[in-house]
Write a protein that holds these residues in place. Sequence first.
Motif, PDB file in Angstrom:
ATOM      1  N   LEU A  57       0.041   3.525  -1.425  1.00 39.43           N
ATOM      2  CA  LEU A  57      -0.113   3.867  -2.845  1.00 39.43           C
ATOM      3  C   LEU A  57      -0.209   2.618  -3.715  1.00 39.43           C
ATOM      4  CD1 LEU A  57       2.409   6.835  -3.253  1.00 39.43           C
ATOM      5  CD2 LEU A  57      -0.083   6.965  -3.060  1.00 39.43           C
ATOM      6  N   PHE A  58       0.516   1.570  -3.321  1.00 41.37           N
ATOM      7  CA  PHE A  58       0.581   0.360  -4.143  1.00 41.37           C
ATOM      8  C   PHE A  58      -0.495  -0.665  -3.763  1.00 41.37           C
ATOM      9  CE2 PHE A  58       5.464   0.763  -5.011  1.00 41.37           C
ATOM     10  CZ  PHE A  58       5.221   1.960  -5.673  1.00 41.37           C
ATOM     11  N   GLU A  59      -1.337  -0.341  -2.805  1.00 43.31           N
ATOM     12  CA  GLU A  59      -2.330  -1.290  -2.319  1.00 43.31           C
ATOM     13  C   GLU A  59      -3.206  -1.812  -3.466  1.00 43.31           C
ATOM     14  OE1 GLU A  59      -5.789  -1.595   1.145  1.00 43.31           O
ATOM     15  OE2 GLU A  59      -4.744   0.295   0.790  1.00 43.31           O
ATOM     16  N   GLY A  60      -3.378  -3.116  -3.490  1.00 44.20           N
ATOM     17  CA  GLY A  60      -4.202  -3.730  -4.515  1.00 44.20           C
ATOM     18  C   GLY A  60      -3.456  -4.087  -5.792  1.00 44.20           C
ATOM     19  N   ARG A  61      -2.184  -3.762  -5.867  1.00 40.93           N
ATOM     20  CA  ARG A  61      -1.380  -4.085  -7.049  1.00 40.93           C
ATOM     21  C   ARG A  61      -0.369  -5.175  -6.700  1.00 40.93           C
ATOM     22  NH1 ARG A  61      -1.470  -0.259 -11.258  1.00 40.93           N
ATOM     23  NH2 ARG A  61      -2.834   1.510 -10.814  1.00 40.93           N
ATOM     24  N   GLU A  62      -0.202  -6.106  -7.626  1.00 40.00           N
ATOM     25  CA  GLU A  62       0.727  -7.199  -7.396  1.00 40.00           C
ATOM     26  C   GLU A  62       2.177  -6.705  -7.482  1.00 40.00           C
ATOM     27  OE1 GLU A  62       0.198 -10.431  -6.580  1.00 40.00           O
ATOM     28  OE2 GLU A  62      -1.900  -9.809  -6.304  1.00 40.00           O
ATOM     29  N   PRO A  63       3.081  -7.271  -6.677  1.00 43.91           N
ATOM     30  CA  PRO A  63       4.507  -6.933  -6.811  1.00 43.91           C
ATOM     31  C   PRO A  63       4.997  -7.245  -8.226  1.00 43.91           C
ATOM     32  CG  PRO A  63       4.104  -8.152  -4.791  1.00 43.91           C
ATOM     33  CD  PRO A  63       2.823  -8.231  -5.584  1.00 43.91           C
ATOM     34  N   ASP A  64       5.885  -6.398  -8.742  1.00 44.11           N
ATOM     35  CA  ASP A  64       6.404  -6.574 -10.097  1.00 44.11           C
ATOM     36  C   ASP A  64       7.807  -5.994 -10.177  1.00 44.11           C
ATOM     37  OD1 ASP A  64       5.963  -3.821 -10.081  1.00 44.11           O
ATOM     38  OD2 ASP A  64       4.200  -3.914 -11.392  1.00 44.11           O
ATOM     39  N   LEU A  65       8.179  -5.518 -11.357  1.00 40.19           N
ATOM     40  CA  LEU A  65       9.515  -4.960 -11.556  1.00 40.19           C
ATOM     41  C   LEU A  65       9.798  -3.783 -10.629  1.00 40.19           C
ATOM     42  CD1 LEU A  65      12.052  -5.178 -13.367  1.00 40.19           C
ATOM     43  CD2 LEU A  65      10.952  -3.573 -14.942  1.00 40.19           C
ATOM     44  N   THR A  66       8.735  -3.096 -10.209  1.00 40.53           N
ATOM     45  CA  THR A  66       8.893  -1.943  -9.313  1.00 40.53           C
ATOM     46  C   THR A  66       9.647  -2.333  -8.049  1.00 40.53           C
ATOM     47  OG1 THR A  66       6.808  -1.050 -10.131  1.00 40.53           O
ATOM     48  CG2 THR A  66       7.671  -0.127  -8.072  1.00 40.53           C
TER      49      THR A  66
END
Length: 552
Positions: free
Chosen positions: A361-370
């Motif tokens: 689901l998170f593919e392509g998104r940079e790690p962050d507060l999540t």
Amino acid sequence: MTDEFRLTLAQLNPVVGDLDGNAKLAREAWGEARSAGAGMIAFTEMFITGYQIQDLVMKPAFAAAAMDTIERLAVECADGPAIGIGGPYAVEGKLYNAYWILEGGRVAARVLKHRLPNKEVFDEVRIYDSGPITGPYRVGPIRIGTPICEDAWTGDVAEAMAESGAEILLVPNGSPYHRGKFDTRLSLMVARTIETGLSSIYLNMVGGQDDQVFDGASFVLNPGGVLTHQMPAFDSALAHVDLVRTEAGWRAKDGEKSKLPDAWEQDYHAMVVGLRDYCGKSGFGKVLLGLSGGIDSAIVATIAADALGPDNVRCVMLPSEYTSKASLDDAAAVARNLGCRLDEVGIEGPRKAVTEALAHLFEGREPDLTEENIQSRLRGLSLMAISNKFGEMLLTTGNKSEVAVGYATIYGDMAGGYNPIKDLYKTRVFETCRWRNANHRDWMLGPSGEVIPPGVIDKPPTAELRADQRDDESLPPYEVLDVLLEELIDNEASVAEIVAKGFDRDMVKKVEALIYASEYKRMQSAPGPRLTRRSFWLDRRYPIVNRWRDPS
């Protein structure tokens, strides 16, 4: 005519809803008063029900049971001193906060509260009906006027009682603690003695109830504001006050005067009593908390050890790959110094598993507060599992500064049943740790000495949810933040007023936005002891959804 009268003051700790238990407390104290030759024993406001009871007293069956308990107490205590005791009075469709006078096996009189507080933590206008100002009642040789709590905060009720023949004032209270409350009460009662010319007895309850802590500190004044008795703060106690008739009227003989603590000890004692009673009255004998190696969890562990004893406190370290060795060492030192159990539950494996489960689901998104919050929530999950398995209540450890700006993870480090430092700003956390290291009292069940290592107090605060993280990367330094929070929350100052004091407008607006945006978190946060007049919950009630921002 008898020229002396002994009045016993019962500064005790009732339990909300425990009618039989509170009546038992009253009977035991009445027995001591009888043995001491008292003509009357006085209990506090709404003693039979406990206080505050909020909407519970509006339930007809509860109010009826409370009144029945008082009437049975009158019969059981017929042969001995009269009793003054607080409890509800429901009649003809109205409900009153009343003070019942029991003598000779019957209800001899009732005083109905006239002024109903509708501010800060009080909602009595929506619960009770206002009673007429009640005249004095006679017990033995003396006529007593009883303004109930708020009735004594203005002059009209006490003056009316004096004009109708009262010879002393007995003021039963359910007055909760906040910083500076001692001086406020004393100045008000000095005013009442000056206005009426009567000796005044201020009787307050002790103990914790939800977010409120009642601090006792009952006292007696002769006219002119002369202090004759000072009961201890936060502790249950009985005091026998000997009154003598003089040419000027009834006066209290000089008695014991306990020394009242300073502001730092008051706050700390309130936090200890609040936790001790919250656990005791809700049926928990043991607690646990996540011990991070930081200052907040260190002071919470210390408060817990002082409240319940070190053997009843479990500390749990929950390291990830971002947890420093210094934090592990500091956590171990705090637990060792306190004598508390320390367990370790690593979250690196569970964090990797959750990250992998969400990867598609998170593919392509940079790690962050999540990803940071996943760590915090895994800690909350682990701690709640331990709580469920062993029946230990989980304590949460967020200070007021973090709670104010939402610098906490809902369902993560906010998970827990009670927060002992919820109303303590971060800068006061630092000073409270130093105070506790330098002071020990006999009501503390934890060890004396330097229980919180200086390194824990002095190191830069960090959540350790990513590499090299520090709180001051996303927040102003706490010595600045706390001033802004006090202005915006405690003082309800405008942005323009704060900027005029020399603060950067953009910084003030950022903090204001954080406060409003995190209201939903506070609505779901654990209760904690009230230390100020603007604690979160009943003192400050803001809408969750709110688009207004100060344009100044």
